[in-house]
Scaffold this active site. Structure first.
Site, short mmCIF file in Angstrom:
data_model
loop_
_atom_site.label_atom_id
_atom_site.label_comp_id
_atom_site.label_asym_id
_atom_site.label_seq_id
_atom_site.Cartn_x
_atom_site.Cartn_y
_atom_site.Cartn_z
N TYR A 78 -5.48 14.41 -13.58
CA TYR A 78 -6.64 13.37 -13.34
C TYR A 78 -7.85 13.82 -13.39
CZ TYR A 78 -2.50 10.18 -12.44
OH TYR A 78 -1.30 9.50 -12.21
N CYS A 85 1.06 29.45 -16.07
CA CYS A 85 0.52 30.06 -17.30
C CYS A 85 -0.08 28.89 -17.92
CB CYS A 85 1.72 30.77 -18.12
SG CYS A 85 2.32 32.13 -17.18
N PRO A 145 0.98 -1.20 0.09
CA PRO A 145 -0.09 0.12 -0.14
C PRO A 145 0.72 1.24 -0.07
CG PRO A 145 0.23 -0.62 2.03
CD PRO A 145 1.05 -1.76 1.30
N GLY A 146 0.31 2.16 -0.53
CA GLY A 146 0.89 3.58 -0.52
C GLY A 146 0.08 4.86 -0.10
N ARG A 147 -0.71 5.07 -0.97
CA ARG A 147 -1.96 6.02 -0.74
C ARG A 147 -2.75 5.82 0.41
NH1 ARG A 147 -4.63 8.61 -5.47
NH2 ARG A 147 -3.83 6.88 -6.43
#
Length: 397
Positions: free
Chosen positions: A302, A344, A260-262
């Site tokens: 995203y 920009c 797992p990460g997130r």
């Protein structure tokens, strides 16, 4: 505390909660307590040395995808034998570094990669390189197309019909041992069904490998990708994930690896930014902040939703977003604003059509759920300096 951090560190600044990371780790390991398992933190989610130190002290290993992540994990104190090296494009130099470091597990993505790895091991006189095969299980997930990794026709993993021949080649090699087989089906997955489907395919594959004379397996790897609650839909509960993948360990008798990460760090972090200006154009109200797409790419890349709050004196609960997003504006509803950055680009925004009373010039805003893929994906675009990072542990930061 957030206002004090912003005053001392300046804005924009990422702020991470060590306690929130510990809480998520406890939830995951508690849900999987019934089966032998090992957690490897996915370093790509957040490779801050402070975060890595918190993770390591919890007893986790590291899941890495580059030699750079290997270097950071080593600097944070992880031992090589507790690392899993994945990734579809490992260079010969990276493979050599991993072999020299005696990484605990190198996941193969293709037969060509194995040929490169075997040659490197042969040159170094190695006969014991531990490898796994990352399988493409052809499992479709309901997530962003850019983060689907387990479906047939994608660049990730070894197709199911190519696994046995590759396993036989590893077995016949004098340089490596096949000790694991696994998958990684995507990211921000909020439904346990794809994990269950992939686990069932892995279970059947283990049976096939054993029938083919492959008796060296010690682990089976279900990857990571567990989705979290960003304020627009519920995340994947640890118990639901465990119920989907635990049978794989029970049926095969192998150690279950999870990466797992997130899930661990996503809602453990916020991005603080200061409101610079307000303006109106074409019937739209804009709030211009000092943080933009160079600091936090996910909304622009995203169209990801992140809850945004005006920072007040009340303590902020890192563990979970607290509201449901408003429906999109129709015809320019009153009171909704676009929170945009200084870069920009017309696509430079943090949130669109939000009700955000109090977002006046000088106000401090918190972009929630920014602990994963925030700083790591940031850049110097427009030659802007990258944000600071702050770790909060108890009452200290």
């Amino acid at each position: 505390m957030l206002a004090r951090i912003a005053a001392q560190a300046g804005t924009p600044v990422f702020v991470y909660s060590a306690d929130a990371i510990r809480s998520q780790h406890a939830a995951l390991t508690g849900a999987l307590a019934a089966v032998p398992h090992r957690v490897h933190y996915s370093v790509k989610a957040n490779s801050s040395l402070g975060v890595l130190d918190v993770v390591r002290r919890l007893g986790m290993g590291a899941d890495i995808v580059s030699a750079g992540e290997l270097a950071r994990a080593l600097r944070a104190g992880f031992v090589p034998e507790h690392m899993v090296f994945s990734g579809v494009g490992k260079t010969p130099a990276e493979l050599a570094t991993a072999v020299d470091a005696r990484i605990g597990l190198i996941n193969l993505e293709s037969e060509a990669e194995f040929a490169t790895l075997a040659a490197i091991a042969r040159d170094r006189g190695r006969r014991d390189v531990a490898v796994g095969i990352r399988v493409n299980p052809d499992v479709t997930t309901d997530t962003h197309p850019y983060t689907q990794t387990g479906k047939a026709g994608m660049k990730f993993g070894v197709p199911l019909d190519q696994v046995i021949p590759l396993a036989q080649r590893v077995k016949e090699s004098a340089q490596a041992r096949l000790v694991s087989v696994g998958m990684h089906i995507g990211s921000q997955i909020t439904d346990s069904a794809p994990y269950r489907s992939g686990a069932e395919k892995l279970s059947g594959l283990v049976v096939q490998l054993r029938r083919a004379g492959i008796g060296s397996l010690v682990s089976v790897d279900v990857g990571g990708g567990l989705g979290i609650d960003y304020g627009c839909e519920p995340g994947l509960e640890a118990a639901a994930f465990a119920n989907a993948v635990a049978p794989l360990a029970q049926q095969t008798g192998l150690l279950l690896l999870i990466e797992p990460g997130r899930f661990l760090v996503g809602n453990a972090g916020v991005l603080l930014t200061r409101v610079l200006y307000q303006k109106r154009s074409g019937g739209r109200e804009f709030v211009v902040t000092d943080a933009g797409m160079n600091d936090f790419m996910r909304p622009s890349l995203y169209r990801a939703y992140h809850e945004i709050q005006v920072v007040s004196e009340a303590p902020l609960d890192f563990a979970r977003p607290r509201s449901t997003p408003l429906a999109g504006r129709e015809g320019g509803a009153e009171g909704l604003v676009d929170i945009v950055g200084p870069n920009c680009e017309s696509g430079d925004y943090l949130g669109l059509e939000r009700a955000l009373p109090g977002a006046v010039p000088g106000a401090l805003l918190a972009v929630l759920g920014a602990g994963a893929y925030g700083f790591g994906m940031s850049s110097h675009y427009n030659s802007r300096p990258r944000a600071a990072e702050v770790l909060v542990d108890g009452r200290r930061f």
